[in-house]
Design an enzyme around this catalytic site. Structure first.
Site, short mmCIF file in Angstrom:
data_model
loop_
_atom_site.label_atom_id
_atom_site.label_comp_id
_atom_site.label_asym_id
_atom_site.label_seq_id
_atom_site.Cartn_x
_atom_site.Cartn_y
_atom_site.Cartn_z
CG HIS A 71 -0.24 0.11 2.53
ND1 HIS A 71 0.13 -0.99 3.28
CD2 HIS A 71 0.20 1.19 3.25
CE1 HIS A 71 0.73 -0.62 4.38
NE2 HIS A 71 0.79 0.70 4.39
CG HIS A 118 -4.12 0.07 4.80
ND1 HIS A 118 -3.57 -1.08 5.31
CD2 HIS A 118 -3.16 1.02 4.94
CE1 HIS A 118 -2.35 -0.83 5.75
NE2 HIS A 118 -2.07 0.42 5.53
CG HIS A 162 4.50 4.71 4.57
ND1 HIS A 162 3.70 5.41 5.45
CD2 HIS A 162 3.86 3.50 4.41
CE1 HIS A 162 2.66 4.69 5.80
NE2 HIS A 162 2.72 3.52 5.16
CG HIS A 187 0.42 0.40 12.46
ND1 HIS A 187 0.99 1.63 12.69
CD2 HIS A 187 0.98 -0.05 11.29
CE1 HIS A 187 1.85 1.91 11.72
NE2 HIS A 187 1.87 0.91 10.87
CE1 TYR A 219 5.12 3.58 8.07
CE2 TYR A 219 5.01 3.19 10.42
CZ TYR A 219 4.39 3.29 9.20
OH TYR A 219 3.03 3.10 9.10
CD GLU A 221 3.99 0.17 7.18
OE1 GLU A 221 3.50 0.02 8.32
OE2 GLU A 221 3.31 0.46 6.18
#
Length: 306
Positions: A151, A198, A213, A245, A254, A264
């Protein structure tokens, strides 16, 4: 899934191609597929079947040129182009072959200033695992060795416009959001075109057309920890992690490539289905939502984009 399928590729600007290739192949562990006459390099991850997912372009500044999604077929590409035009979005049809091993593309700009491309056809070169009686593991994997481009998180001013474009025209679902202090306005949204947690995230930011990112998926938490070891061995600048997260429940590190682009290494996240209610985070709980363990955001994470 008969519309937008997934993130397909992106074109990333790098300031020293030789250094970038050493990093993306030797440390991150992507496979170099080819280089073209303009100096661009095409790379892919371990379990991706299509030609490439990361295009490196030599430039004098870091950042991302474009973000491309693969769609189901050419009829879908035609339909989405028509839907974009009906919505008031200007589109450009790019001829097949203009990008190596890629069919026709539909290019448009989102309200946040980012350039997106949709395409249906790309040459399939096969994954490292293969598709006929494959093994479940690959010995002697190079570097961090992600399985796919997962993503992007991108920043811009008109978050509402880009959010609505992606949900109303491209068929994305809002999975999670952070609200601003007023408790009504979206500060950030995480959206999916699949059943992943996501496929893209938009964050409200006065700096249009910026990249926070690009994310590569790993298979296990142990591989995230191994990635942290490799980053230390190769002196890769780490922003934050390894940690979890709250948003998406994924685990993460990161870090920055040699040009200063943040990337990431991501693992996990829950399954999402379009009938699920979006998860909402309040302004006061944003730190815990983004970094579940430290429960606060660091200054670099908030300010550095390319």
């Amino acid at each position: 899934m008969n519309g937008v399928l997934r993130p397909g590729y992106c074109q990333l600007r790098v300031m020293d191609m030789d250094e970038a290739l050493r990093f993306y192949t030797g440390v991150l562990g992507l496979k170099l597929v080819e280089r073209d006459a303009s100096g661009r390099a095409y790379l892919k991850c371990l379990d991706e079947q299509d030609h490439s997912s990361v295009i490196l372009r030599p430039a004098d500044r870091a950042g991302m040129d474009c973000y491309a999604f693969k769609v189901f077929d050419t009829a879908t590409l035609d339909r989405l182009e028509s839907d974009l035009k009906d919505y008031g979005v200007a589109t450009e049809r790019v001829a097949a072959g203009e990008l190596p091993e890629t069919g026709e593309r539909v290019r448009f700009q989102a309200p946040t200033g980012h350039v997106f491309e949709l395409y249906a056809q790309r040459t399939r070169v096969g994954s490292a695992f293969g598709t006929h009686n494959p093994e479940a593991i690959i010995a002697n994997r190079q570097g961090i060795s992600p399985i796919r481009l997962d993503h992007w998180q991108i920043h811009g001013g008109d978050l509402d416009g880009s959010r609505d474009l992606f949900t109303q025209v491209l068929g994305f679902s809002i999975v999670e959001r952070i609200l601003m202090e007023d408790g009504q306005t979206d500060m950030a949204v995480w959206m999916s075109c699949s059943n992943k947690a996501h496929d893209i995230a938009f964050v409200r930011d006065e700096r249009d057309d910026t990249l926070h990112h690009l994310s590569f998926q790993l298979e296990t938490w142990e591989q995230v920890l191994h990635a942290a070891d490799l980053m230390t061995v190769h002196r890769v600048p780490i922003d934050i992690g390894p940690l979890r997260h709250g948003i998406t429940r994924g685990t993460t590190i990161y870090a920055f490539d040699p040009s200063g682009n943040r990337f990431e290494t991501f693992c996990g996240g829950y399954d999402f289905y379009p009938d699920m209610e979006p998860i909402t985070w309040s302004w006061e709980e944003m730190g815990r939502g983004v970094f579940y363990h430290t429960r606060e955001l660091n200054e670099r994470f908030l300010t550095v984009v390319t």
